[in-house]
Design an enzyme around this catalytic site. Sequence first.
Site, PDB file in Angstrom:
ATOM      1  N   ARG A  65       0.815  -1.215   0.000  1.00 22.60           N
ATOM      2  CA  ARG A  65       0.000   0.000   0.000  1.00 22.60           C
ATOM      3  C   ARG A  65       0.849   1.266   0.000  1.00 22.60           C
ATOM      4  O   ARG A  65       0.454   2.284  -0.584  1.00 22.60           O
ATOM      5  CB  ARG A  65      -0.956  -0.029   1.188  1.00 22.60           C
ATOM      6  CG  ARG A  65      -2.124  -0.982   0.987  1.00 22.60           C
ATOM      7  CD  ARG A  65      -2.814  -1.366   2.299  1.00 22.60           C
ATOM      8  NE  ARG A  65      -3.056  -0.260   3.193  1.00 22.60           N
ATOM      9  CZ  ARG A  65      -4.262   0.265   3.451  1.00 22.60           C
ATOM     10  NH1 ARG A  65      -5.337  -0.207   2.846  1.00 22.60           N
ATOM     11  NH2 ARG A  65      -4.391   1.240   4.322  1.00 22.60           N
ATOM     12  N   ARG A  76       1.235  13.023  -9.500  1.00 24.22           N
ATOM     13  CA  ARG A  76       1.186  14.450  -9.183  1.00 24.22           C
ATOM     14  C   ARG A  76       2.511  15.140  -9.530  1.00 24.22           C
ATOM     15  O   ARG A  76       2.517  16.288  -9.992  1.00 24.22           O
ATOM     16  CB  ARG A  76       0.833  14.642  -7.702  1.00 24.22           C
ATOM     17  CG  ARG A  76      -0.617  14.299  -7.389  1.00 24.22           C
ATOM     18  CD  ARG A  76      -1.558  15.262  -8.096  1.00 24.22           C
ATOM     19  NE  ARG A  76      -2.948  14.990  -7.785  1.00 24.22           N
ATOM     20  CZ  ARG A  76      -3.827  14.509  -8.663  1.00 24.22           C
ATOM     21  NH1 ARG A  76      -3.443  14.248  -9.908  1.00 24.22           N
ATOM     22  NH2 ARG A  76      -5.075  14.303  -8.314  1.00 24.22           N
ATOM     23  N   HIS A  79       2.362  15.878 -13.036  1.00 22.91           N
ATOM     24  CA  HIS A  79       1.528  17.049 -13.319  1.00 22.91           C
ATOM     25  C   HIS A  79       2.291  18.349 -13.091  1.00 22.91           C
ATOM     26  O   HIS A  79       1.955  19.378 -13.685  1.00 22.91           O
ATOM     27  CB  HIS A  79       0.269  17.018 -12.441  1.00 22.91           C
ATOM     28  CG  HIS A  79      -0.755  16.046 -12.923  1.00 22.91           C
ATOM     29  ND1 HIS A  79      -1.517  15.275 -12.072  1.00 22.91           N
ATOM     30  CD2 HIS A  79      -1.153  15.692 -14.172  1.00 22.91           C
ATOM     31  CE1 HIS A  79      -2.331  14.507 -12.777  1.00 22.91           C
ATOM     32  NE2 HIS A  79      -2.121  14.746 -14.056  1.00 22.91           N
ATOM     33  N   SER A 107       8.811   0.533   8.388  1.00 25.45           N
ATOM     34  CA  SER A 107       9.876   0.035   9.265  1.00 25.45           C
ATOM     35  C   SER A 107      11.235   0.582   8.869  1.00 25.45           C
ATOM     36  O   SER A 107      12.168   0.628   9.686  1.00 25.45           O
ATOM     37  CB  SER A 107       9.921  -1.497   9.212  1.00 25.45           C
ATOM     38  OG  SER A 107      10.301  -1.939   7.912  1.00 25.45           O
ATOM     39  N   SER A 167      -1.876   0.901   8.555  1.00 27.51           N
ATOM     40  CA  SER A 167      -2.752   1.730   7.731  1.00 27.51           C
ATOM     41  C   SER A 167      -2.486   3.220   7.917  1.00 27.51           C
ATOM     42  O   SER A 167      -2.508   3.995   6.951  1.00 27.51           O
ATOM     43  CB  SER A 167      -4.220   1.435   8.045  1.00 27.51           C
ATOM     44  OG  SER A 167      -4.586   0.147   7.613  1.00 27.51           O
ATOM     45  N   GLU A 170       0.508   4.297   5.841  1.00 28.05           N
ATOM     46  CA  GLU A 170       0.226   4.269   4.406  1.00 28.05           C
ATOM     47  C   GLU A 170      -0.693   5.412   3.990  1.00 28.05           C
ATOM     48  O   GLU A 170      -0.471   6.062   2.960  1.00 28.05           O
ATOM     49  CB  GLU A 170      -0.383   2.915   4.043  1.00 28.05           C
ATOM     50  CG  GLU A 170       0.581   1.761   4.277  1.00 28.05           C
ATOM     51  CD  GLU A 170      -0.130   0.461   4.651  1.00 28.05           C
ATOM     52  OE1 GLU A 170       0.574  -0.551   4.842  1.00 28.05           O
ATOM     53  OE2 GLU A 170      -1.371   0.450   4.765  1.00 28.05           O
ATOM     54  N   ASP A 178       0.594  14.428  -1.084  1.00 30.29           N
ATOM     55  CA  ASP A 178      -0.370  15.329  -1.715  1.00 30.29           C
ATOM     56  C   ASP A 178      -0.199  16.754  -1.195  1.00 30.29           C
ATOM     57  O   ASP A 178      -0.308  17.720  -1.964  1.00 30.29           O
ATOM     58  CB  ASP A 178      -1.800  14.845  -1.451  1.00 30.29           C
ATOM     59  CG  ASP A 178      -2.384  14.068  -2.623  1.00 30.29           C
ATOM     60  OD1 ASP A 178      -1.686  13.897  -3.648  1.00 30.29           O
ATOM     61  OD2 ASP A 178      -3.541  13.628  -2.525  1.00 30.29           O
TER      62      ASP A 178
END
Length: 203
Positions: A65, A76, A79, A107, A167, A170, A178
């Site tokens: 992930r 991006r 872009h 890790s 999670s 990620e 972003d």
Amino acid sequence: MTASASAESGTSTVERAGPAQFDDAVALITGEHTSTVSGVDADSWARAGRLLIDAPAVFTVGTGRSGLALQMAAMRFMHLGKSAHVVGETTTPAIGEGDVLVAASGSGSTKRVVAAARTASEQGASVLAITTNPDSDLAGFATETLVIPAADKQDFDGTASVQYAGSLFEQSVLILTDALFHALWQTSGTQARELWRLHANLE
């Protein structure tokens, strides 16, 4: 209802989860991100941005992930007008002096990611290491270490995050890259429709 009774009836825990449980999950995840993002070093991300802007080409590498999040980051960077590549794709060229490798591993010990960072460093490229562990093997090859104060996927104690299997890390890779893109875009003065001219048109 017991677990065995639930299994016999064909009703799963997911099926029993209602709007309240979903709302709780959203609040938990967004709350963890508010805390995590407030703990990152903005100066290190700003330095990373300068390296990205000056680089002839930008490469990303990660597994699972984290790798998927960096694929979105690579788009991006494209872009922004950068020559952007995902390590492992058949058209990815050799990395060279002055280029930048963005490498993510919670890790900091993922073998494929560490190996890529080592090679990039040997070739004279800069390495941006995104990790939870500033003392990791990955950080050892970094030009700039971008520490995310989140749990890695094998932290089962729930102290850094109650989410499953890394999670939070990620998700944070996506949010923070972003944010980096947005900061670079806003300071460039480029209009959104100008960036859109570079968007893929063979879809």
